[in-house]
Design an enzyme around this catalytic site. Sequence first.
Site, PDB file in Angstrom:
ATOM      1  N   LYS A  44     -14.897   0.390  -9.352  1.00 31.99           N
ATOM      2  CA  LYS A  44     -15.273   0.542  -8.054  1.00 31.99           C
ATOM      3  C   LYS A  44     -14.948   1.922  -7.375  1.00 31.99           C
ATOM      4  CE  LYS A  44     -11.924  -2.233  -5.903  1.00 31.99           C
ATOM      5  NZ  LYS A  44     -11.584  -3.792  -5.329  1.00 31.99           N
ATOM      6  N   TYR A 259       0.710  23.200  13.983  1.00 31.15           N
ATOM      7  CA  TYR A 259       0.197  22.656  15.157  1.00 31.15           C
ATOM      8  C   TYR A 259       1.303  22.250  16.096  1.00 31.15           C
ATOM      9  CZ  TYR A 259      -4.740  23.475  13.774  1.00 31.15           C
ATOM     10  OH  TYR A 259      -5.844  24.201  13.626  1.00 31.15           O
TER      11      TYR A 259
HETATM   12  C1  PLP Z   1     -10.597  -4.198  -6.475  1.00 26.64           C
HETATM   13  C2  PLP Z   1     -10.605  -5.503  -6.960  1.00 26.64           C
HETATM   14  C3  PLP Z   1      -9.952  -5.910  -8.161  1.00 26.64           C
HETATM   15  C4  PLP Z   1      -8.998  -5.044  -8.730  1.00 26.64           C
HETATM   16  O1  PLP Z   1      -7.747  -5.124  -7.937  1.00 26.64           O
HETATM   17  P1  PLP Z   1      -6.730  -4.090  -8.356  1.00 26.64           P
HETATM   18  O2  PLP Z   1      -5.324  -4.591  -7.373  1.00 26.64           O
HETATM   19  O3  PLP Z   1      -6.712  -2.726  -8.156  1.00 26.64           O
HETATM   20  O4  PLP Z   1      -6.023  -4.501  -9.650  1.00 26.64           O
HETATM   21  C5  PLP Z   1     -10.169  -7.000  -8.714  1.00 26.64           C
HETATM   22  N1  PLP Z   1     -11.056  -8.090  -8.181  1.00 26.64           N
HETATM   23  C6  PLP Z   1     -11.745  -7.838  -7.071  1.00 26.64           C
HETATM   24  C7  PLP Z   1     -12.387  -8.964  -6.509  1.00 26.64           C
HETATM   25  C8  PLP Z   1     -11.372  -6.664  -6.331  1.00 26.64           C
HETATM   26  O5  PLP Z   1     -12.001  -6.359  -5.024  1.00 26.64           O
END
Ligand code: PLP
Length: 378
Positions: A44, A259
Amino acid sequence: MACPPPPAEAIAAARLTIDLAAVAANYRLIAARAAPAAVGGVVKADGYGLGAERIAAVLAREGCRDFFVATLDEAIALAPALAAEARLFVLNGLVRGAEGRAAAIGAIPVLNSVEQVADWAAAAPGRAAAIQIDSGMSRLGLSPGDALALAGDARRMAALNPLLLMSHLAAADVPGAAANAAQAARFAQVAAAFPGVPRSLANSGGVLLGGLAHDLVRPGIALYGGAPQAGPNPMRGVVTLEARIVQLRDVGAGTGVGYGLDWVAARPSRIATVGVGYADGWPRALGNVGAVAIGGRRVPIVGRVSMDSMTLDVTDVDGTALAGDFPVQLIGPDRPLDAVAAEAGTIAYEILTRAGPRYARRYRGDGADGAAPADGAS
Ligand SMILES: *Cc1c(COP(=O)(O)O)cnc(C)c1O
């Protein structure tokens, strides 16, 4: 994707190197720990910012067949790059009315509510879906009661083809957390009402917890080199971020920098400016707090982080270490991702997913080394 192609290394202020051999090694380590469960890949947010297509190709070569994205538009972008036998899950489920578009590309929605179940059963009867159960995180998924009611509804079940039952752990990064066992027990209890449907519970941290009953695990951050749990990180670093020095200046004691002038040189100092700022996703919180590495030495970030640049106190750095094209390491062997994240008060996930489009990107270690193609693997 809509993002502009990354700049060529010759004109970029910083370069992001992504070690695909390390991704492959991390996948194999997770697979060994998860066995006999199968290992899917969570890609993702464009593969946690590192390029979903490139990452998915490496994982597929390692035997990965199941891929998880968050949204349907991510699935639409990635689907053409996957092999026909790959399965592509949409973790957030579908916006109402999008069922036909998901079915058209063969995406598998994760059904997270009674409404999503009904919409999918009506729009795509018999088409594969995953069902998520909220085992205690209170984020996504059917409540245990709704899931048990669904399991008992023969008519509705006849219109569904659930090929995965999943849930997500709220505290998998904390091995001793009581919530892990409680969620696992609640998940097992509900899953028993769906006999024969494979189960998926663990993210990266969940894999390392061990002892969970599941058929498929869903690591993300571990593949990208982030620590799945507190303590020593068994994963191999994947990302190196290096910057050029744009300008060097010598300032006298009492001179303010950046800044607000809220860093003031206590001694005659040499200041290096690099062209990386918060618009690149580099945390503004690191101003006067964080560090980079030059020639293996820790070098403090002084002054506030600007939009497009920041300043370093290189007074104690040997001049030869300042030469070269990209002498400043922001993330890498001398500046581990999780340490940078901790100094910024955040997590590795956020540092990776914010890595901006102004970095030149190059991939290493998949036999096709080199810069990202101009048509944009990002
Ligand atoms: C993002 C996600 C994962 C992966 O999680 P990690 O902590 O990056 O291994 C797995 N399952 C779901 C439902 C997620 O949203």
